[in-house]
Motif scaffolding. Structure first.
Motif, PDB file in Angstrom:
ATOM      1  N   TYR A 148     -14.406 -21.926  47.688  1.00 38.49           N
ATOM      2  CA  TYR A 148     -15.137 -21.788  46.431  1.00 38.49           C
ATOM      3  C   TYR A 148     -15.175 -20.318  46.043  1.00 38.49           C
ATOM      4  O   TYR A 148     -15.020 -19.428  46.897  1.00 38.49           O
ATOM      5  CB  TYR A 148     -16.560 -22.344  46.580  1.00 38.49           C
ATOM      6  CG  TYR A 148     -16.571 -23.816  46.901  1.00 38.49           C
ATOM      7  CD1 TYR A 148     -16.562 -24.771  45.886  1.00 38.49           C
ATOM      8  CD2 TYR A 148     -16.543 -24.255  48.219  1.00 38.49           C
ATOM      9  CE1 TYR A 148     -16.534 -26.124  46.181  1.00 38.49           C
ATOM     10  CE2 TYR A 148     -16.510 -25.611  48.526  1.00 38.49           C
ATOM     11  CZ  TYR A 148     -16.505 -26.539  47.490  1.00 38.49           C
ATOM     12  OH  TYR A 148     -16.454 -27.880  47.790  1.00 38.49           O
ATOM     13  N   LEU A 149     -15.370 -20.096  44.756  1.00 38.04           N
ATOM     14  CA  LEU A 149     -15.531 -18.736  44.258  1.00 38.04           C
ATOM     15  C   LEU A 149     -16.987 -18.516  43.854  1.00 38.04           C
ATOM     16  O   LEU A 149     -17.575 -19.353  43.155  1.00 38.04           O
ATOM     17  CB  LEU A 149     -14.640 -18.480  43.044  1.00 38.04           C
ATOM     18  CG  LEU A 149     -13.142 -18.250  43.298  1.00 38.04           C
ATOM     19  CD1 LEU A 149     -12.407 -18.150  41.970  1.00 38.04           C
ATOM     20  CD2 LEU A 149     -12.916 -16.982  44.116  1.00 38.04           C
ATOM     21  N   GLY A 150     -17.547 -17.408  44.290  1.00 42.01           N
ATOM     22  CA  GLY A 150     -18.866 -16.989  43.855  1.00 42.01           C
ATOM     23  C   GLY A 150     -18.736 -15.739  43.000  1.00 42.01           C
ATOM     24  O   GLY A 150     -17.975 -14.832  43.348  1.00 42.01           O
ATOM     25  N   VAL A 151     -19.449 -15.706  41.886  1.00 46.69           N
ATOM     26  CA  VAL A 151     -19.355 -14.588  40.952  1.00 46.69           C
ATOM     27  C   VAL A 151     -20.752 -14.075  40.619  1.00 46.69           C
ATOM     28  O   VAL A 151     -21.664 -14.867  40.362  1.00 46.69           O
ATOM     29  CB  VAL A 151     -18.644 -15.017  39.639  1.00 46.69           C
ATOM     30  CG1 VAL A 151     -18.588 -13.856  38.652  1.00 46.69           C
ATOM     31  CG2 VAL A 151     -17.246 -15.550  39.934  1.00 46.69           C
ATOM     32  N   GLU A 152     -20.901 -12.754  40.636  1.00 44.77           N
ATOM     33  CA  GLU A 152     -22.136 -12.119  40.166  1.00 44.77           C
ATOM     34  C   GLU A 152     -21.810 -11.269  38.944  1.00 44.77           C
ATOM     35  O   GLU A 152     -20.984 -10.351  39.021  1.00 44.77           O
ATOM     36  CB  GLU A 152     -22.757 -11.237  41.248  1.00 44.77           C
ATOM     37  CG  GLU A 152     -23.987 -10.491  40.755  1.00 44.77           C
ATOM     38  CD  GLU A 152     -24.656  -9.625  41.810  1.00 44.77           C
ATOM     39  OE1 GLU A 152     -25.696  -9.019  41.497  1.00 44.77           O
ATOM     40  OE2 GLU A 152     -24.132  -9.550  42.946  1.00 44.77           O
ATOM     41  N   ILE A 153     -22.472 -11.570  37.821  1.00 47.16           N
ATOM     42  CA  ILE A 153     -22.332 -10.778  36.601  1.00 47.16           C
ATOM     43  C   ILE A 153     -23.657 -10.071  36.373  1.00 47.16           C
ATOM     44  O   ILE A 153     -24.636 -10.685  35.954  1.00 47.16           O
ATOM     45  CB  ILE A 153     -21.974 -11.659  35.388  1.00 47.16           C
ATOM     46  CG1 ILE A 153     -20.664 -12.417  35.656  1.00 47.16           C
ATOM     47  CG2 ILE A 153     -21.854 -10.808  34.129  1.00 47.16           C
ATOM     48  CD1 ILE A 153     -20.282 -13.379  34.551  1.00 47.16           C
ATOM     49  N   GLY A 154     -23.699  -8.783  36.691  1.00 43.95           N
ATOM     50  CA  GLY A 154     -24.943  -8.046  36.603  1.00 43.95           C
ATOM     51  C   GLY A 154     -24.948  -7.036  35.477  1.00 43.95           C
ATOM     52  O   GLY A 154     -23.994  -6.923  34.702  1.00 43.95           O
ATOM     53  N   GLY A 172     -19.069 -20.857  41.202  1.00 42.13           N
ATOM     54  CA  GLY A 172     -20.482 -20.683  40.923  1.00 42.13           C
ATOM     55  C   GLY A 172     -20.714 -19.277  40.394  1.00 42.13           C
ATOM     56  O   GLY A 172     -20.168 -18.316  40.934  1.00 42.13           O
ATOM     57  N   VAL A 173     -21.504 -19.174  39.340  1.00 43.85           N
ATOM     58  CA  VAL A 173     -21.709 -17.881  38.683  1.00 43.85           C
ATOM     59  C   VAL A 173     -23.198 -17.585  38.578  1.00 43.85           C
ATOM     60  O   VAL A 173     -23.979 -18.411  38.092  1.00 43.85           O
ATOM     61  CB  VAL A 173     -21.091 -17.864  37.264  1.00 43.85           C
ATOM     62  CG1 VAL A 173     -21.298 -16.497  36.600  1.00 43.85           C
ATOM     63  CG2 VAL A 173     -19.606 -18.220  37.314  1.00 43.85           C
ATOM     64  N   GLY A 174     -23.597 -16.399  39.019  1.00 41.38           N
ATOM     65  CA  GLY A 174     -24.944 -15.901  38.797  1.00 41.38           C
ATOM     66  C   GLY A 174     -24.897 -14.863  37.688  1.00 41.38           C
ATOM     67  O   GLY A 174     -24.296 -13.802  37.862  1.00 41.38           O
ATOM     68  N   PHE A 175     -25.512 -15.184  36.546  1.00 46.76           N
ATOM     69  CA  PHE A 175     -25.453 -14.292  35.381  1.00 46.76           C
ATOM     70  C   PHE A 175     -26.765 -13.543  35.204  1.00 46.76           C
ATOM     71  O   PHE A 175     -27.841 -14.134  35.259  1.00 46.76           O
ATOM     72  CB  PHE A 175     -25.154 -15.081  34.103  1.00 46.76           C
ATOM     73  CG  PHE A 175     -25.147 -14.216  32.869  1.00 46.76           C
ATOM     74  CD1 PHE A 175     -24.048 -13.440  32.559  1.00 46.76           C
ATOM     75  CD2 PHE A 175     -26.267 -14.143  32.052  1.00 46.76           C
ATOM     76  CE1 PHE A 175     -24.050 -12.608  31.453  1.00 46.76           C
ATOM     77  CE2 PHE A 175     -26.286 -13.313  30.937  1.00 46.76           C
ATOM     78  CZ  PHE A 175     -25.168 -12.544  30.642  1.00 46.76           C
ATOM     79  N   ILE A 195     -20.401 -23.903  37.498  1.00 48.70           N
ATOM     80  CA  ILE A 195     -21.845 -23.974  37.290  1.00 48.70           C
ATOM     81  C   ILE A 195     -22.354 -22.552  37.069  1.00 48.70           C
ATOM     82  O   ILE A 195     -22.070 -21.652  37.873  1.00 48.70           O
ATOM     83  CB  ILE A 195     -22.572 -24.623  38.478  1.00 48.70           C
ATOM     84  CG1 ILE A 195     -22.135 -26.077  38.645  1.00 48.70           C
ATOM     85  CG2 ILE A 195     -24.086 -24.556  38.274  1.00 48.70           C
ATOM     86  CD1 ILE A 195     -22.773 -26.780  39.825  1.00 48.70           C
ATOM     87  N   ILE A 196     -23.088 -22.359  35.974  1.00 51.03           N
ATOM     88  CA  ILE A 196     -23.649 -21.056  35.633  1.00 51.03           C
ATOM     89  C   ILE A 196     -25.159 -21.086  35.852  1.00 51.03           C
ATOM     90  O   ILE A 196     -25.844 -21.988  35.355  1.00 51.03           O
ATOM     91  CB  ILE A 196     -23.384 -20.689  34.149  1.00 51.03           C
ATOM     92  CG1 ILE A 196     -21.922 -20.923  33.780  1.00 51.03           C
ATOM     93  CG2 ILE A 196     -23.827 -19.260  33.866  1.00 51.03           C
ATOM     94  CD1 ILE A 196     -20.947 -19.957  34.372  1.00 51.03           C
ATOM     95  N   VAL A 197     -25.670 -20.131  36.596  1.00 56.71           N
ATOM     96  CA  VAL A 197     -27.096 -20.036  36.880  1.00 56.71           C
ATOM     97  C   VAL A 197     -27.517 -18.573  36.713  1.00 56.71           C
ATOM     98  O   VAL A 197     -26.702 -17.670  36.904  1.00 56.71           O
ATOM     99  CB  VAL A 197     -27.416 -20.512  38.317  1.00 56.71           C
ATOM    100  CG1 VAL A 197     -28.920 -20.562  38.567  1.00 56.71           C
ATOM    101  CG2 VAL A 197     -26.807 -21.875  38.600  1.00 56.71           C
ATOM    102  N   ALA A 251     -24.185 -18.235  44.837  1.00 56.23           N
ATOM    103  CA  ALA A 251     -23.163 -18.758  43.927  1.00 56.23           C
ATOM    104  C   ALA A 251     -22.197 -19.682  44.645  1.00 56.23           C
ATOM    105  O   ALA A 251     -21.754 -20.700  44.094  1.00 56.23           O
ATOM    106  CB  ALA A 251     -22.415 -17.601  43.269  1.00 56.23           C
ATOM    107  N   LEU A 252     -21.857 -19.365  45.885  1.00 56.41           N
ATOM    108  CA  LEU A 252     -20.989 -20.244  46.672  1.00 56.41           C
ATOM    109  C   LEU A 252     -21.685 -21.568  46.967  1.00 56.41           C
ATOM    110  O   LEU A 252     -21.070 -22.648  46.887  1.00 56.41           O
ATOM    111  CB  LEU A 252     -20.577 -19.557  47.978  1.00 56.41           C
ATOM    112  CG  LEU A 252     -19.632 -18.363  47.844  1.00 56.41           C
ATOM    113  CD1 LEU A 252     -19.505 -17.634  49.182  1.00 56.41           C
ATOM    114  CD2 LEU A 252     -18.253 -18.799  47.346  1.00 56.41           C
TER     115      LEU A 252
END
Length: 321
Positions: free
Chosen positions: A5-11, A68-71, A109-111, A310-311
């Motif tokens: 899985y890919l985990g992404v953090e957009i800060g 999974g993305v943490g925005f 999934i965006i959270v 995110a993962l």
């Protein structure tokens, strides 16, 4: 065949990507702090380039099952539409979930990023034995995530428990009775902007001599070191910051009754000199029903909290969003 899985953090400052497993374990990751020319476009460009590289690697090609993305900002949870970013221009009403799906043809999934970090701490970190849990971060901004009976509470579908947006007295203002958002007093960006104002740091403070007197380079960690050195200005400043943060935290406890509060983000790396103050000031203000029935802990995952969460979100095993 292994599934990844890919985990992404957009800060607001830091952008991160990780490849990992359904249990939240990170195999490898990348991080960048961009100098923005176009705001959101710069971030999307970096994400597109780096995610495509991961998806094309022999080890992961055809094996990534979701993203999974943490925005870093408020959004409409069901659709993954960003409402806005309080730090980076260009995100207003941006269809972030749609962009990821169109770019990479994977389930997404965006959270909110603080909520994502909260999942990591609740499921695998400092809050893993908590029943009613609250997670917040003190970084570029300040967020919040509430988990009632270990289930995330999303309010009316646009998030809830935004601790950084709770109103507090504004001791930086000369206007009697002025109030402002907690984030504008206590976030890392707000602290550093204040310290870098001409004349804010007194000449007799050790902070005035930091970086050969270049106050534009003074950081939150410099403030922490000055407190450790017993600098009176730095001690008073950190007391004011922790006191304001604790006022909002006491309100969160009174309204939501969390048994565990975990604090992450870059400013939390100050360690005990910050946490001791937050605990003391919060206990002074806590409602009688809360006293003795909560604990305040530092994040277990720190910089990796959003990526781990995110993962977990991407795997779909733990939550319904």
């Amino acid at each position: 065949m292994n599934n990844y899985y890919l985990g992404v953090e957009i800060g607001g400052t830091k952008q991160q990507i990780a490849v990992g497993c359904a249990d939240g374990s990170i195999i490898e990751s990348r991080q960048v702090k961009l100098v923005y020319r176009r705001g959101a476009e710069d971030i999307l460009e970096w994400l597109s380039e780096n995610i495509r590289e991961y998806l094309s690697m022999a080890a992961y090609a055809g094996k990534v099952r979701g993203i999974g993305v943490g925005f870093g900002g408020p959004l409409e949870t069901v659709t993954g539409r960003v409402l806005s970013s309080l730090q980076v221009p260009g995100w207003k009403d941006f269809e972030l979930k749609r962009w990821f799906e169109e770019q990479f043809a994977l389930p997404v999934i965006i959270v909110n990023d603080t909520v994502t970090g909260g999942f990591a701490e609740l499921l695998m970190g400092a809050g893993k034995d908590s029943e009613n849990f609250f997670y917040t971060n003190i970084g570029t901004g300040i967020g919040g995530g509430l988990y009632i009976h270990r289930k995330y509470y999303d309010g009316s579908g646009f998030g809830a428990s935004y601790l950084g947006n709770m109103l507090v007295p504004d001791w930086t203002s000369n206007i009697p009775g002025a109030c402002t958002r907690t984030e504008l007093i206590c976030s890392g960006r707000s602290i550093e902007n204040r310290l870098r104002q001409k004349g804010y740091i007194p000449k007799n403070s050790v902070l005035a001599a930091c970086h050969d007197g270049d106050i534009q380079k003074v950081t939150c960690m410099d403030l922490a070191e000055a407190v450790k050195a017993g600098d009176s200005f730095a001690v008073d400043e950190l007391d004011r910051i922790a006191g304001t943060f604790s006022l909002s935290l006491a309100n969160i406890l009174a309204s939501q009754g969390a048994d565990t509060v975990v604090i992450g983000g870059g400013v939390a790396k100050m360690g005990d000199i910050l946490f001791d103050r937050i605990r003391r000031f919060t206990d002074e203000r806590a409602f009688i029903a809360n006293k003795g029935h909560y604990r305040i802990l530092p994040s277990y995952f720190l910089d990796d909290a959003v990526l781990v969460g995110a993962l977990l979100v991407a795997s779909g095993k733990y939550i319904e969003v």
